[in-house]
Design an enzyme around this catalytic site. Structure first.
Site, PDB file in Angstrom:
ATOM      1  CB  THR A 178      80.513  79.776  37.189  1.00  0.00           C
ATOM      2  OG1 THR A 178      79.427  80.458  36.575  1.00  0.00           O
ATOM      3  CG2 THR A 178      81.608  79.539  36.180  1.00  0.00           C
TER       4      THR A 178
ATOM      5  CG  ASP B  57      78.978  80.117  42.659  1.00  0.00           C
ATOM      6  OD1 ASP B  57      78.378  81.154  42.399  1.00  0.00           O
ATOM      7  OD2 ASP B  57      80.094  79.820  42.213  1.00  0.00           O
TER       8      ASP B  57
ATOM      9  CG  ASP C 239      83.738  78.645  42.218  1.00  0.00           C
ATOM     10  OD1 ASP C 239      83.161  79.570  42.831  1.00  0.00           O
ATOM     11  OD2 ASP C 239      84.022  78.713  41.014  1.00  0.00           O
TER      12      ASP C 239
HETATM   13  N1  LIG Z   1      87.133  88.738  35.374  1.00  0.00           N
HETATM   14  C1  LIG Z   1      85.998  88.958  34.709  1.00  0.00           C
HETATM   15  N2  LIG Z   1      86.042  89.277  33.418  1.00  0.00           N
HETATM   16  C2  LIG Z   1      84.919  89.485  32.730  1.00  0.00           C
HETATM   17  N3  LIG Z   1      83.706  89.386  33.253  1.00  0.00           N
HETATM   18  C3  LIG Z   1      83.593  89.069  34.521  1.00  0.00           C
HETATM   19  C4  LIG Z   1      84.723  88.840  35.341  1.00  0.00           C
HETATM   20  N4  LIG Z   1      84.294  88.560  36.577  1.00  0.00           N
HETATM   21  C5  LIG Z   1      82.952  88.589  36.513  1.00  0.00           C
HETATM   22  N5  LIG Z   1      82.534  88.906  35.300  1.00  0.00           N
HETATM   23  C6  LIG Z   1      81.167  89.051  34.829  1.00  0.00           C
HETATM   24  O1  LIG Z   1      80.304  89.132  35.931  1.00  0.00           O
HETATM   25  C7  LIG Z   1      79.388  88.064  35.911  1.00  0.00           C
HETATM   26  C8  LIG Z   1      79.163  87.593  37.322  1.00  0.00           C
HETATM   27  O2  LIG Z   1      80.340  87.051  37.841  1.00  0.00           O
HETATM   28  P1  LIG Z   1      80.300  86.111  39.091  1.00  0.00           P
HETATM   29  O3  LIG Z   1      81.658  85.651  39.343  1.00  0.00           O
HETATM   30  O4  LIG Z   1      79.571  86.802  40.174  1.00  0.00           O
HETATM   31  O5  LIG Z   1      79.379  84.931  38.622  1.00  0.00           O
HETATM   32  P2  LIG Z   1      79.566  83.797  37.531  1.00  0.00           P
HETATM   33  O6  LIG Z   1      80.983  83.399  37.429  1.00  0.00           O
HETATM   34  O7  LIG Z   1      78.906  84.184  36.267  1.00  0.00           O
HETATM   35  O8  LIG Z   1      78.687  82.646  38.081  1.00  0.00           O
HETATM   36  P3  LIG Z   1      78.489  82.138  39.568  1.00  0.00           P
HETATM   37  O9  LIG Z   1      77.903  83.260  40.303  1.00  0.00           O
HETATM   38  O10 LIG Z   1      77.545  81.028  39.367  1.00  0.00           O
HETATM   39  O11 LIG Z   1      79.822  81.703  40.020  1.00  0.00           O
HETATM   40  C9  LIG Z   1      80.002  87.009  35.039  1.00  0.00           C
HETATM   41  O12 LIG Z   1      79.022  86.220  34.434  1.00  0.00           O
HETATM   42  C10 LIG Z   1      80.743  87.843  34.017  1.00  0.00           C
HETATM   43  O13 LIG Z   1      79.852  88.266  33.030  1.00  0.00           O
END
Ligand SMILES: Nc1ncnc2c1ncn2[C@@H]1O[C@H](COP(=O)(O)OP(=O)(O)OP(=O)(O)O)[C@@H](O)[C@H]1O
Ligand SMILES: [Zn+2]
Length: 681
Positions: free
Chosen positions: A333, A331, A533
């Site tokens: 973030t 992952d 995470d």
């Molecule tokens: N609580 C939230 N508020 C705003 N946008 C969100 C939220 N949760 C997710 N997103 C949006 O969705 C996208 C994907 O979220 P996700 O948690 O799947 O991945 P990430 O945090 O970007 O990265 P990774 O997948 O590497 O952990 C984020 O980049 C963000 O743009």
């Protein structure tokens, strides 16, 4: 444990007590034996020697025979029978000194085996027993009262001074300090703590005084969980251990049969004494201790080495499997990056104030635990924005959040998702343009929509973890074929991180697609580890052959959702894990070889008459030596990861002298300077 003198399920303390008693008996028996030897040389009549040796044999061999008889009565065969039979046979033949020595060496073997096994367990226990018993609780008037740490309740406030152990999990209410969290996280670099930060029971407060509000106490603390998990892990078994359990029932009868055959032939050709000596020596050397100890001693040593570095392996099956991994899915973030995003840009739409954009985003994100939400909340706090409470709130995993505030609907999230809610083509194009604009390049972007109207976007940046690229290089060197970053974030961000790590990447992936990717890798024959995470990657974690949760300290969910919980965020623990798994497997193989060769070769040699008069005692010595060899070979694993530890200690020491802040007295909460508002675009 090879000889079941000591019940596994007794508490360590009790076991240690028992072992103490056995040492006394053994010393007494051993002394008698030596006296018997001297007597048999100095007196003409052998009777005195024999009587002494007889007593020694009863003392030393008695428990052995007793346990063997009990096992037989309960209908299961253990290795005890072989040795017990050898002692009884030697005794019956009137060879009291031999009988005594066989029993003596067996008990020495058992004691050292148990001591070492206990030693490994005790090292984990010591890791765990750091839970402080005392706490200084603050009463309603702010007076300190000494209290029992185990009786703390959530909501209690405790005061810790420099040098104190933190008595429970909690949150810093007042003051700041640095804390050595090594007992939990396996990282010796002290961590700065200030108001609002989480602290763990069992960690050591170093510089300042703090008041801490207890969130979890006693067995509920992270330390309590860790302890349970380690003890559970030690009870798990890999298939080969089960196999040995199953074949153990066949082993003893087979050995007895072979010995009987040899006895049958030798007693007809050679003299009966010689035949008896051969049989006794064979019974003794056939005792399978080295084989039985081969795997568990190595596993326990490896588990404890891992725990010391903050790697909690919940089952030895995963420890065993890690060496064969061929692919890893990371992952992004919070895993490869710190997850501490920073709002670096506010880009309001025309006619919207930057502050209003921020307020809208922060209002909607209040209840989300996503890293982007925390970043926005932190800026809003610094800008001292007053936030309304939403009347409705919904988080769409991997997409964004929806909240209703003051009758208006707020949407905050990724561009594609937000676009679904935009009717106006021109606005949708504006979102796309913004997304592709040079200002947004390399930033994670969140778009804010109020009642279908675009308020603008927020740009966030995250830093990769300093050790990430190196850790990934190490994994590549270890032969892992596919290293893939899978992220919900946008292409331009994923690409930047992947370029730094020299890995493949897949961006803008939804949570369920992460899972599909893992399944696809598996269907191509890969053995996949998923490292995350815990935010929006639980399904993917569950799909991996092995799942590793980062930064699990403080997150029960992360600890429980993964096979392996990394109590810190240091990615170098992952190549360490693969290495440890391989080392452990090698040690087990070496142990099996030591045990197998000793037993097989000497069994045959004793059958052929090796050792002559000394055969029984020689067999006992060889049994002890081979068991020891196995135990000490395994113990080498305890030192795995020492290089990492030393490097971190050195780093911690280097960081210590020029610590930015001297120890500060408690009380006064640091004033919020309100600075740090992001640049307005
Ligand atoms: N609580 C939230 N508020 C705003 N946008 C969100 C939220 N949760 C997710 N997103 C949006 O969705 C996208 C994907 O979220 P996700 O948690 O799947 O991945 P990430 O945090 O970007 O990265 P990774 O997948 O590497 O952990 C984020 O980049 C963000 O743009
Ligand atoms: Zn044995």
């Amino acid at each position: 444990m090879a000889h079941n003198y000591i019940k596994d399920d007794l508490q360590v303390e009790e076991q240690t007590g028992r072992v103490g008693f056995q040492i006394i008996i053994t010393l007494l028996g051993g002394t008698l034996l030596i006296c018997a030897l001297i007597a048999s040389f100095t007196f003409d009549s052998p009777d005195t020697g024999d009587i002494l040796a007889g007593i020694a044999t009863v003392l030393l061999g008695g428990p052995l025979v007793w346990v063997a008889l009990k096992d037989l009565a309960q209908g299961h065969y253990h290795m005890n029978e072989l040795v017990a039979l050898a002692v009884v046979a030697a005794f019956a033949a009137g060879w009291y000194i031999e009988a005594g020595f066989i029993a003596f060496f067996m008990i020495i073997a058992v004691l050292i085996e148990n001591r070492t096994a206990l030693g490994a367990q005790a090292s984990i226990e010591s890791l765990i027993r750091i839970t402080p018993t005392k706490a200084y609780k603050l009463d309603a008037t702010g007076n300190e009262i000494e209290a029992d740490a185990r009786e703390l309740q959530p909501g209690d406030v405790v005061r810790v001074r420099p040098g104190d152990n933190i008595p429970a999990d909690g949150r810093v209410k007042r003051g700041n300090s640095t804390v050595n969290q090594a007992p939990i996280t396996g990282e010796s670099v002290p961590v700065e703590k200030e108001e609002g930060d989480e602290v763990f029971g069992g960690t050591i407060n170093v510089t300042g005084a703090m008041d801490i509000e207890v969130t979890k106490a006693g067995e509920d603390t992270t330390l309590g969980r860790v302890k349970d998990l380690i003890l559970e892990a030690e009870r798990t078994k890999i298939p080969i251990m089960r196999m040995i359990d199953r074949y153990a029932a066949w082993y003893t009868p087979t050995v007895l049969m072979l010995v009987a055959i040899v006895w049958f032939f030798t007693s007809q050709t050679a003299d009966v004494d010689d035949a008896a000596r051969r049989a006794i020596a064979m019974l003794v050397i056939a005792c399978p201790c080295p084989l039985i100890l081969a795997t568990p001693t190595a596993m326990v040593a490896a588990l404890s080495a891992a725990a010391r570095l903050g790697v909690l392996i919940k089952s030895v099956i995963d420890l065993e499997a890690a060496r064969n991994l061929t692919a890893m899915v990371f992952d992004k973030t919070g895993t490869l990056t710190t997850g501490q995003l920073e709002v670096t840009r506010l880009s309001p739409a025309e006619g919207v104030e930057g502050a209003d954009l921020l307020r809208a985003a922060a209002t909607a994100e209040q209840s989300s635990r996503h890293p982007v939400a925390r970043a926005i909340a932190s800026v809003a706090r610094k800008a001292r924005l007053k936030l309304e409470e939403p009347t409705e709130f919904e988080e769409v995993a991997g997409k964004g959040v929806r909240a209703v505030v003051g009758g208006k609907t707020l949407l905050v999230g990724r561009a594609v998702w937000i676009s679904e809610y935009i009717d106006d083509d021109a606005v949708r194009t504006a979102v796309q343009t913004a997304q592709q604009s040079p200002e947004a390049n390399g930033l994670s972007t969140l778009f804010v929509l109020q009642d279908g109207k675009l308020m603008g976007w927020v740009g966030l940046a995250d830093n990769t973890r300093p050790e990430a690229a190196n850790a990934i290089d190490q994994l590549r060197e270890l032969g892992l074929k596919r290293l893939i970053i899978v992220t919900g974030d946008r292409e331009s961000v994923a690409q930047r991180v992947a370029a730094q790590m020299h890995t493949e990447y897949k961006s803008e992936v939804l949570p369920h697609q992460k899972l599909e990717m893992v399944d696809e890798l598996k269907s191509r024959g890969h053995r996949v580890a998923v490292i995350g995470d815990g935010v929006n990657d639980a399904p993917a974690l569950a799909a991996g052959d092995i799942s590793i949760a980062m930064g699990a300290a403080g997150s029960d969910v992360a600890i429980h959702s993964a096979n392996i919980a990394l109590m810190n965020n240091n990615l170098n623990r992952i190549p360490f894990l693969v290495n440890l798994s391989r080392q452990t497997s090698n040690v087990v193989k070496q142990n099996m070889l030591i045990g197998g060769v000793t037993i097989g070769v000497f069994f045959a040699l004793f059958a052929a008459g090796m050792g002559g008069h000394q055969a029984p005692i020689l067999a006992a010595v060889l049994h002890v030596v081979s068991s020891m060899a196995v135990v000490f070979n395994s113990a080498r694993l305890v030192r795995a990861g020492e290089d990492i530890e030393q490097a971190e200690h050195a780093e911690a020491a280097k960081a210590a002298p020029n610590q930015p802040e001297p120890p500060r007295p408690t009380q006064a909460p640091p004033a919020d300077d309100g600075a740090g508002a992001p640049a307005m675009a």
